[in-house]
Design an enzyme around this catalytic site. Sequence first.
Site, PDB file in Angstrom:
ATOM      1  N   HIS A 289      12.391 -60.098  29.039  1.00  0.00           N
ATOM      2  CA  HIS A 289      12.541 -60.498  30.403  1.00  0.00           C
ATOM      3  C   HIS A 289      12.537 -61.955  30.809  1.00  0.00           C
ATOM      4  O   HIS A 289      13.084 -62.402  31.482  1.00  0.00           O
ATOM      5  CB  HIS A 289      11.319 -59.792  31.239  1.00  0.00           C
ATOM      6  CG  HIS A 289      11.555 -58.168  31.447  1.00  0.00           C
ATOM      7  ND1 HIS A 289      11.203 -57.816  32.816  1.00  0.00           N
ATOM      8  CD2 HIS A 289      12.159 -57.430  30.805  1.00  0.00           C
ATOM      9  CE1 HIS A 289      11.212 -56.538  32.747  1.00  0.00           C
ATOM     10  NE2 HIS A 289      12.027 -56.382  31.494  1.00  0.00           N
TER      11      HIS A 289
ATOM     12  N   GLY B 141      17.425 -67.805  31.054  1.00  0.00           N
ATOM     13  CA  GLY B 141      17.313 -67.995  29.449  1.00  0.00           C
ATOM     14  C   GLY B 141      15.853 -68.045  28.952  1.00  0.00           C
ATOM     15  O   GLY B 141      14.908 -67.889  29.726  1.00  0.00           O
TER      16      GLY B 141
ATOM     17  N   ASP C 219      13.146 -69.534  28.381  1.00  0.00           N
ATOM     18  CA  ASP C 219      12.464 -71.007  28.750  1.00  0.00           C
ATOM     19  C   ASP C 219      10.995 -70.715  29.493  1.00  0.00           C
ATOM     20  O   ASP C 219      10.762 -71.663  30.241  1.00  0.00           O
ATOM     21  CB  ASP C 219      13.468 -71.643  29.908  1.00  0.00           C
ATOM     22  CG  ASP C 219      13.489 -70.929  31.195  1.00  0.00           C
ATOM     23  OD1 ASP C 219      13.156 -69.715  31.147  1.00  0.00           O
ATOM     24  OD2 ASP C 219      13.977 -71.501  32.182  1.00  0.00           O
TER      25      ASP C 219
ATOM     26  N   SER D  74      10.244 -69.224  31.994  1.00  0.00           N
ATOM     27  CA  SER D  74      10.267 -69.178  33.321  1.00  0.00           C
ATOM     28  C   SER D  74       9.541 -68.046  33.973  1.00  0.00           C
ATOM     29  O   SER D  74       8.882 -67.936  35.073  1.00  0.00           O
ATOM     30  CB  SER D  74      11.689 -69.101  33.888  1.00  0.00           C
ATOM     31  OG  SER D  74      12.408 -68.244  33.351  1.00  0.00           O
TER      32      SER D  74
ATOM     33  N   HIS E 217      12.087 -49.188  22.924  1.00  0.00           N
ATOM     34  CA  HIS E 217      11.447 -48.064  23.766  1.00  0.00           C
ATOM     35  C   HIS E 217      10.854 -47.150  22.929  1.00  0.00           C
ATOM     36  O   HIS E 217      10.594 -45.893  23.262  1.00  0.00           O
ATOM     37  CB  HIS E 217      12.455 -47.529  24.761  1.00  0.00           C
ATOM     38  CG  HIS E 217      12.726 -48.581  25.717  1.00  0.00           C
ATOM     39  ND1 HIS E 217      13.933 -48.383  26.837  1.00  0.00           N
ATOM     40  CD2 HIS E 217      12.108 -49.820  26.302  1.00  0.00           C
ATOM     41  CE1 HIS E 217      14.011 -49.059  27.533  1.00  0.00           C
ATOM     42  NE2 HIS E 217      12.846 -50.202  27.367  1.00  0.00           N
TER      43      HIS E 217
ATOM     44  N   ASP F 263       9.541 -47.935  15.540  1.00  0.00           N
ATOM     45  CA  ASP F 263      10.401 -47.191  14.333  1.00  0.00           C
ATOM     46  C   ASP F 263      11.836 -46.656  14.905  1.00  0.00           C
ATOM     47  O   ASP F 263      11.972 -46.744  16.333  1.00  0.00           O
ATOM     48  CB  ASP F 263       9.569 -46.154  13.783  1.00  0.00           C
ATOM     49  CG  ASP F 263       9.009 -45.050  14.761  1.00  0.00           C
ATOM     50  OD1 ASP F 263       9.487 -45.080  15.997  1.00  0.00           O
ATOM     51  OD2 ASP F 263       7.998 -44.388  14.273  1.00  0.00           O
TER      52      ASP F 263
HETATM   53  C1  HEM Z   1      18.556 -51.565  28.001  1.00  0.00           C
HETATM   54  C2  HEM Z   1      17.995 -51.905  29.031  1.00  0.00           C
HETATM   55  C3  HEM Z   1      16.701 -51.671  29.309  1.00  0.00           C
HETATM   56  C4  HEM Z   1      16.076 -51.238  30.420  1.00  0.00           C
HETATM   57  C5  HEM Z   1      16.819 -50.553  31.716  1.00  0.00           C
HETATM   58  C6  HEM Z   1      14.712 -51.309  30.485  1.00  0.00           C
HETATM   59  C7  HEM Z   1      13.772 -50.904  31.413  1.00  0.00           C
HETATM   60  C8  HEM Z   1      12.396 -50.695  31.093  1.00  0.00           C
HETATM   61  C9  HEM Z   1      11.598 -50.101  32.029  1.00  0.00           C
HETATM   62  C10 HEM Z   1      11.788 -49.371  33.309  1.00  0.00           C
HETATM   63  C11 HEM Z   1      10.248 -50.117  31.248  1.00  0.00           C
HETATM   64  C12 HEM Z   1       9.233 -49.400  32.125  1.00  0.00           C
HETATM   65  C13 HEM Z   1       8.323 -50.611  32.950  1.00  0.00           C
HETATM   66  C14 HEM Z   1       7.308 -49.591  33.639  1.00  0.00           C
HETATM   67  O1  HEM Z   1       7.417 -48.667  34.311  1.00  0.00           O
HETATM   68  O2  HEM Z   1       6.081 -49.802  33.511  1.00  0.00           O
HETATM   69  C15 HEM Z   1      10.299 -50.646  30.231  1.00  0.00           C
HETATM   70  C16 HEM Z   1       9.531 -50.800  28.952  1.00  0.00           C
HETATM   71  C17 HEM Z   1       9.505 -51.297  27.910  1.00  0.00           C
HETATM   72  N1  HEM Z   1      10.468 -52.040  27.475  1.00  0.00           N
HETATM   73 FE1  HEM Z   1      12.566 -51.969  28.301  1.00  0.00          FE
HETATM   74  N2  HEM Z   1      14.276 -51.908  29.229  1.00  0.00           N
HETATM   75  C18 HEM Z   1      15.420 -52.129  28.776  1.00  0.00           C
HETATM   76  C19 HEM Z   1      15.598 -53.036  27.367  1.00  0.00           C
HETATM   77  C20 HEM Z   1      14.905 -53.403  26.520  1.00  0.00           C
HETATM   78  C21 HEM Z   1      14.474 -54.447  25.597  1.00  0.00           C
HETATM   79  C22 HEM Z   1      16.209 -55.086  25.281  1.00  0.00           C
HETATM   80  C23 HEM Z   1      13.533 -54.495  25.195  1.00  0.00           C
HETATM   81  C24 HEM Z   1      12.948 -55.313  24.220  1.00  0.00           C
HETATM   82  C25 HEM Z   1      13.535 -55.776  22.931  1.00  0.00           C
HETATM   83  C26 HEM Z   1      12.569 -53.550  25.833  1.00  0.00           C
HETATM   84  C27 HEM Z   1      11.227 -53.338  25.647  1.00  0.00           C
HETATM   85  C28 HEM Z   1      10.245 -52.533  26.514  1.00  0.00           C
HETATM   86  C29 HEM Z   1       9.071 -52.315  26.171  1.00  0.00           C
HETATM   87  C30 HEM Z   1       8.246 -52.912  24.822  1.00  0.00           C
HETATM   88  C31 HEM Z   1       8.474 -51.777  27.143  1.00  0.00           C
HETATM   89  C32 HEM Z   1       6.974 -51.102  27.303  1.00  0.00           C
HETATM   90  C33 HEM Z   1       6.209 -52.098  27.846  1.00  0.00           C
HETATM   91  C34 HEM Z   1       4.788 -52.029  27.977  1.00  0.00           C
HETATM   92  O3  HEM Z   1       4.191 -50.994  27.367  1.00  0.00           O
HETATM   93  O4  HEM Z   1       4.180 -52.805  28.680  1.00  0.00           O
HETATM   94  N3  HEM Z   1      13.160 -52.832  26.749  1.00  0.00           N
HETATM   95  N4  HEM Z   1      11.757 -50.923  29.926  1.00  0.00           N
END
Ligand code: HEM
Length: 358
Positions: free
Chosen positions: A92, A98, A100, A102, A221, A278
């Site tokens: 994020h 970028g 940074d 922010s 995820h 994993d």
């Molecule tokens: C591909 C597009 C992506 C979408 C649409 C997306 C969307 C989301 C959403 C909606 C959540 C849950 C937020 C909540 O309701 O609490 C989430 C959680 C998470 N996302 Fe993504 N995400 C994306 C890509 C990524 C990327 C690139 C990463 C890291 C490399 C990432 C890592 C995570 C992690 C680790 C969680 C769990 C966070 C926690 O447990 O606090 N996501 N994501």
Amino acid sequence: MPATPPPVSPPTSPTPPPTLSPSPSPTPVYPSPTPTTPAPPPASTSTQPPPATGLKVGYYNDKCPDAEKIVLDAVRNATAGVKAGLIRLFFHDCFVQGCDASVLLNKVAGKPEPEMLGIPNLSLRGFEVIEAAKKKIEEKCPGVVSCADIVAFAGRDASKLLSGYKINFSMPAGRYDGLVSLKDETLPNLPPPFANLTILTQMFAKKGLSQTDMVALSGAHSIGRSHCSSFRDRLQPPAKDNSTTSMDATYAGKLTQDCPAGSDPTVPQDYKTPDVLDSQYYRNVMDRKVLFTSDATLMTSPKTKELVEKYTWWLIGDFLWYRHFEDAMVKMGNIEVKNSTNGQIRKKCGFVNEPYTG
Ligand code: HEM
């Protein structure tokens, strides 16, 4: 056990966090997806293809030799849930203005609302880990290590620890901290959970990331948690067809029980190995047991489907994914990096340095 964010009521106007430390996370309710194809997100004011950066592995070796170790120790002390949060924090941060830091800037009276108050950022966690590492680093080498690099190191270290050292790579550093943080730049730059493949591909491409990077990074995820509000639209009406992007009916039924109407608890993103980074995520994608449309949609093009399937291959699938994930994390860390002409080394990660007034 992962730290479960407390159940929360739907946000009306979220209370700004007073400091860098995370506030109890309000429900991240995204603007509703349109029933057909969502319109492409508005063009961002900040996104440029990433410049060639001068980041370097071991950048702090002579400037602050303990910096990376201090971050690693801080991440080690965090729960599995907060570690997951740190990987998301890095994503994020990099996608808005970028890499940074922010995303760490607090609300300041008289200034536009900062990124951390944008809808996708309301459920971020791990701020306190960055703050603790920065405090220790400042005691040893004041004014040298940027918050942006601490976020990048923390994302790398969390990946290493949650994967049991299977993911293990060097993170180039030398980023400066940004001066601008705008809530309004979050929704146009951070993909929503209801995004389809076209939108996801466009949003990653705008940051210089390929479809391979996108599929590999989505494997994050396989850890952490999501609020029910982020995928509730996929449960109603109950999934009954077997189309590529619909949810497996049994899984949808279980989630419907775990997500009672009128409340917004969190559920694990990977129902099988929730605390291990994993390739189980890719099996879940193939089994239609993933939470978001953005996960399921990876099966809708031959190229992305092939990657998903390859990452589940016996013996070599894991290895291939670890390497792609490492490469994509480094690439993500290059997005729109700032330098001494357009950035600074913040003293406190939550605030831009006070100008010198004499
Ligand atoms: C591909 C597009 C992506 C979408 C649409 C997306 C969307 C989301 C959403 C909606 C959540 C849950 C937020 C909540 O309701 O609490 C989430 C959680 C998470 N996302 Fe993504 N995400 C994306 C890509 C990524 C990327 C690139 C990463 C890291 C490399 C990432 C890592 C995570 C992690 C680790 C969680 C769990 C966070 C926690 O447990 O606090 N996501 N994501």
